[in-house]
Write a protein that holds these residues in place. Sequence first.
Motif, PDB file in Angstrom:
ATOM      1  N   GLY A  64       1.020  -1.194  -0.078  1.00  0.00           N
ATOM      2  CA  GLY A  64       0.048  -0.037  -0.078  1.00  0.00           C
ATOM      3  C   GLY A  64       0.749   1.119  -0.006  1.00  0.00           C
ATOM      4  O   GLY A  64       0.315   2.313  -0.429  1.00  0.00           O
ATOM      5  N   GLY A  65       1.983   1.283   0.581  1.00  0.00           N
ATOM      6  CA  GLY A  65       3.185   2.382   0.486  1.00  0.00           C
ATOM      7  C   GLY A  65       3.306   2.473  -1.027  1.00  0.00           C
ATOM      8  O   GLY A  65       3.589   3.702  -1.238  1.00  0.00           O
ATOM      9  N   ALA A  66       3.596   1.492  -1.770  1.00  0.00           N
ATOM     10  CA  ALA A  66       3.942   2.101  -3.211  1.00  0.00           C
ATOM     11  C   ALA A  66       2.753   2.562  -4.133  1.00  0.00           C
ATOM     12  O   ALA A  66       2.801   3.272  -4.955  1.00  0.00           O
ATOM     13  CB  ALA A  66       4.460   0.574  -4.016  1.00  0.00           C
ATOM     14  N   SER A  67       1.550   1.841  -3.664  1.00  0.00           N
ATOM     15  CA  SER A  67       0.291   2.281  -4.455  1.00  0.00           C
ATOM     16  C   SER A  67      -0.096   3.655  -4.132  1.00  0.00           C
ATOM     17  O   SER A  67      -0.719   4.429  -5.161  1.00  0.00           O
ATOM     18  CB  SER A  67      -0.862   1.371  -3.924  1.00  0.00           C
ATOM     19  N   MET A  68       0.107   4.218  -2.798  1.00  0.00           N
ATOM     20  CA  MET A  68      -0.061   5.412  -2.383  1.00  0.00           C
ATOM     21  C   MET A  68       0.708   6.511  -3.168  1.00  0.00           C
ATOM     22  O   MET A  68      -0.049   7.857  -3.281  1.00  0.00           O
ATOM     23  CB  MET A  68       0.274   5.616  -0.720  1.00  0.00           C
ATOM     24  N   VAL A  69       1.553   6.271  -3.564  1.00  0.00           N
ATOM     25  CA  VAL A  69       2.248   7.377  -4.365  1.00  0.00           C
ATOM     26  C   VAL A  69       1.899   7.599  -5.982  1.00  0.00           C
ATOM     27  O   VAL A  69       2.355   8.371  -6.455  1.00  0.00           O
ATOM     28  CB  VAL A  69       3.952   7.352  -4.339  1.00  0.00           C
ATOM     29  N   LEU A  70       1.181   6.602  -6.413  1.00  0.00           N
ATOM     30  CA  LEU A  70       0.633   6.457  -7.782  1.00  0.00           C
ATOM     31  C   LEU A  70      -0.116   7.879  -8.150  1.00  0.00           C
ATOM     32  O   LEU A  70       0.012   8.308  -9.292  1.00  0.00           O
ATOM     33  CB  LEU A  70      -0.047   5.461  -8.081  1.00  0.00           C
ATOM     34  N   PRO A  71      -0.808   8.243  -7.390  1.00  0.00           N
ATOM     35  CA  PRO A  71      -1.510   9.526  -7.823  1.00  0.00           C
ATOM     36  C   PRO A  71      -1.065  10.788  -7.617  1.00  0.00           C
ATOM     37  O   PRO A  71      -1.452  11.973  -7.957  1.00  0.00           O
ATOM     38  CB  PRO A  71      -2.825   9.701  -6.674  1.00  0.00           C
ATOM     39  N   ALA A 131      -3.553  -7.265  -6.389  1.00  0.00           N
ATOM     40  CA  ALA A 131      -3.131  -5.844  -6.366  1.00  0.00           C
ATOM     41  C   ALA A 131      -4.321  -4.822  -5.760  1.00  0.00           C
ATOM     42  O   ALA A 131      -5.500  -5.267  -6.011  1.00  0.00           O
ATOM     43  CB  ALA A 131      -3.001  -5.380  -7.651  1.00  0.00           C
ATOM     44  N   GLU A 132      -3.838  -4.154  -4.939  1.00  0.00           N
ATOM     45  CA  GLU A 132      -5.074  -3.227  -4.230  1.00  0.00           C
ATOM     46  C   GLU A 132      -4.824  -1.775  -4.367  1.00  0.00           C
ATOM     47  O   GLU A 132      -3.673  -1.531  -5.022  1.00  0.00           O
ATOM     48  CB  GLU A 132      -5.392  -3.675  -2.882  1.00  0.00           C
ATOM     49  N   SER A 133      -5.507  -1.064  -3.545  1.00  0.00           N
ATOM     50  CA  SER A 133      -5.244   0.537  -3.405  1.00  0.00           C
ATOM     51  C   SER A 133      -5.386   1.247  -4.619  1.00  0.00           C
ATOM     52  O   SER A 133      -4.832   2.150  -5.143  1.00  0.00           O
ATOM     53  CB  SER A 133      -4.009   0.847  -2.511  1.00  0.00           C
ATOM     54  N   ALA A 134      -6.096   0.547  -5.693  1.00  0.00           N
ATOM     55  CA  ALA A 134      -6.405   1.119  -6.783  1.00  0.00           C
ATOM     56  C   ALA A 134      -5.071   0.989  -7.867  1.00  0.00           C
ATOM     57  O   ALA A 134      -5.152   1.710  -8.965  1.00  0.00           O
ATOM     58  CB  ALA A 134      -7.051   2.438  -7.062  1.00  0.00           C
ATOM     59  N   SER A 135      -4.087   0.068  -7.517  1.00  0.00           N
ATOM     60  CA  SER A 135      -2.892   0.135  -8.276  1.00  0.00           C
ATOM     61  C   SER A 135      -2.966  -0.485  -9.542  1.00  0.00           C
ATOM     62  O   SER A 135      -2.442  -0.021 -10.588  1.00  0.00           O
ATOM     63  CB  SER A 135      -1.805  -0.512  -7.308  1.00  0.00           C
ATOM     64  N   SER A 136      -4.131  -1.190  -9.744  1.00  0.00           N
ATOM     65  CA  SER A 136      -4.380  -1.922 -11.120  1.00  0.00           C
ATOM     66  C   SER A 136      -4.739  -0.983 -12.227  1.00  0.00           C
ATOM     67  O   SER A 136      -4.767  -1.033 -13.314  1.00  0.00           O
ATOM     68  CB  SER A 136      -5.283  -3.006 -10.885  1.00  0.00           C
ATOM     69  N   TRP A 137      -5.538   0.342 -11.787  1.00  0.00           N
ATOM     70  CA  TRP A 137      -5.762   1.374 -12.594  1.00  0.00           C
ATOM     71  C   TRP A 137      -4.467   2.286 -12.703  1.00  0.00           C
ATOM     72  O   TRP A 137      -4.364   2.562 -13.922  1.00  0.00           O
ATOM     73  CB  TRP A 137      -7.178   1.984 -11.843  1.00  0.00           C
ATOM     74  N   PHE A 138      -4.023   2.406 -11.881  1.00  0.00           N
ATOM     75  CA  PHE A 138      -2.728   3.689 -11.991  1.00  0.00           C
ATOM     76  C   PHE A 138      -1.652   3.189 -12.625  1.00  0.00           C
ATOM     77  O   PHE A 138      -1.138   3.847 -13.633  1.00  0.00           O
ATOM     78  CB  PHE A 138      -2.714   4.355 -10.577  1.00  0.00           C
ATOM     79  N   LEU A 139      -1.112   2.099 -12.126  1.00  0.00           N
ATOM     80  CA  LEU A 139       0.022   1.797 -12.560  1.00  0.00           C
ATOM     81  C   LEU A 139       0.337   1.447 -14.114  1.00  0.00           C
ATOM     82  O   LEU A 139       1.256   2.141 -14.801  1.00  0.00           O
ATOM     83  CB  LEU A 139       0.839   0.265 -11.693  1.00  0.00           C
ATOM     84  N   PRO A 140      -0.486   0.790 -14.621  1.00  0.00           N
ATOM     85  CA  PRO A 140      -0.269   0.651 -16.144  1.00  0.00           C
ATOM     86  C   PRO A 140      -0.430   1.830 -16.975  1.00  0.00           C
ATOM     87  O   PRO A 140       0.281   2.288 -17.977  1.00  0.00           O
ATOM     88  CB  PRO A 140      -1.589  -0.381 -16.535  1.00  0.00           C
ATOM     89  N   ARG A 141      -1.381   2.868 -16.343  1.00  0.00           N
ATOM     90  CA  ARG A 141      -1.287   4.213 -17.201  1.00  0.00           C
ATOM     91  C   ARG A 141      -0.082   5.065 -17.071  1.00  0.00           C
ATOM     92  O   ARG A 141       0.320   5.729 -17.754  1.00  0.00           O
ATOM     93  CB  ARG A 141      -2.580   4.893 -16.574  1.00  0.00           C
ATOM     94  N   LEU A 142       0.633   4.793 -15.846  1.00  0.00           N
ATOM     95  CA  LEU A 142       1.663   5.656 -15.506  1.00  0.00           C
ATOM     96  C   LEU A 142       3.073   4.843 -16.292  1.00  0.00           C
ATOM     97  O   LEU A 142       4.045   5.582 -16.504  1.00  0.00           O
ATOM     98  CB  LEU A 142       2.023   5.549 -14.026  1.00  0.00           C
ATOM     99  N   VAL A 143       3.028   3.687 -16.094  1.00  0.00           N
ATOM    100  CA  VAL A 143       4.349   3.112 -16.801  1.00  0.00           C
ATOM    101  C   VAL A 143       4.256   2.124 -17.862  1.00  0.00           C
ATOM    102  O   VAL A 143       5.180   1.233 -18.471  1.00  0.00           O
ATOM    103  CB  VAL A 143       5.076   2.254 -15.640  1.00  0.00           C
ATOM    104  N   GLY A 144       2.958   1.820 -18.381  1.00  0.00           N
ATOM    105  CA  GLY A 144       2.483   0.965 -19.495  1.00  0.00           C
ATOM    106  C   GLY A 144       2.333  -0.495 -18.845  1.00  0.00           C
ATOM    107  O   GLY A 144       2.750  -0.839 -17.976  1.00  0.00           O
ATOM    108  N   MET A 145       1.372  -1.294 -19.622  1.00  0.00           N
ATOM    109  CA  MET A 145       0.929  -2.461 -19.210  1.00  0.00           C
ATOM    110  C   MET A 145       2.237  -3.522 -19.178  1.00  0.00           C
ATOM    111  O   MET A 145       2.137  -4.200 -18.105  1.00  0.00           O
ATOM    112  CB  MET A 145      -0.049  -2.977 -20.172  1.00  0.00           C
TER     113      MET A 145
END
Length: 310
Positions: free
Chosen positions: A136-143, A166-180
Motif C-alpha cells: 500500500g505504500g507503493a500504491s499510495m504514491v501513484l496519484p 493488487a489493491e489500493s487502485a494500483s491496477s488502474w494507476f500503474l499501467p497508465r503511468l508505466v505501461g502495461m
Amino acid sequence: MTSPARAGSSDSSAPVVRFEVRDRIATITLDRPGQGNAMTLQLCTELVDAVDRAEADDEVAVVVLTGSGRNFCVGADLAEGFHAEGREPHPRHRAFQERFGHIAGVPRDAGGVVTLRLAAMLKPLVVALNGAAVGGGASMVLPADIRVAGESTRLGFLFPRRGMVAESASSWFLPRLVGMARATEWVLTGRLLPAPELLASGLVARVVPDGEVVATALDVAREIAANTSTVAVALSRQQLWSMLGAASPWEAHAIESRGVYALPAQADVQEGVAAFLEKREPSFPMRVPRDYPAYGPRWPEPPPATPGSQ
C-alpha cells in the motif's frame, strides 16, 4: 505550524500523521517511524483528514507527502490484521466502514480510500520517497503529480508474495503511468524496484542522495507555489488525470475551450500577462478551492452513494 491532522480523528491514541503549512506548502508526514510508517486504519483516516485540511485551506498551493524515519511506508501493518469475509469486524474496522462505506457489497479497501482521496485532491501533490515504499505504500504514491526518490529507495508491489490481489487502485494507476508490459512484470513478480529503474520508467522524476529527498521535494513545491496560478494548476491537474479515460480528444477540447473563454476575464490571467509585460515575478491573487470554477472537472467521479470519496 505543525499539528496532528485532526485531534481525535480516528481513536484515542497518539496521532500518526503530522501536518505543517509553511510558505503556502502543506507537508504531510506519515509518523510511525518505529513501524516503518506501516498503514493502520488510524493512519489511513488521519491521512485523509490531512488531505481534506490541505485542500480546504485557500492559502495552501502545493502538498508534499513524505514519511518519517528510514522508510516512506512498508505497507499494511499486519499486526492490526484484516477484516476478512466471515469474521465479526473489530470496532476499529466497524468505525472505518461507517465513515467510508462499502462498494460492490463489501467494505472499501483502506488503501484505496487513501489513494482515491489523494487522486481527487485539487492541489498538486509532490511525494518525497525515502527508503522502502511497498504494498500500500507503493500504491499510495501513484496519484502523485511529481515523485522524488532517494538513491536507496526501493519500491515494490508485493501483493502476490503475500497471497493478496493488487489493491489500493494500483491496477488502474500503474499501467497508465508505466505501461502495461512494465506494470505486469512489476506486479506479477512482486520484486523490489531500485531507484534507477524507477527513474528510467518515468515513475519518479528525480533521484537524489537520500539526505536531500525532502529538501528537493520542497524545492519543487516552492517552484510551483511561487511561479504559477493555483487555479490554473488545479484545473490542469484535474484535466490531465480526468482525460486518461476520455474516449476522444473532443472531451478535452470542450473543457479547455471553457477555460480559454472564461479565464482571461479573471484576475490571474490579467496578472500573469501584466507580470510578463512588466518583466517581473507574478503575484497571482486567486485561490483554491475558493476560486475553482464550476466548469472544472472533479476527478475521479465516485459511484453514487459512496461516502468519503472526496
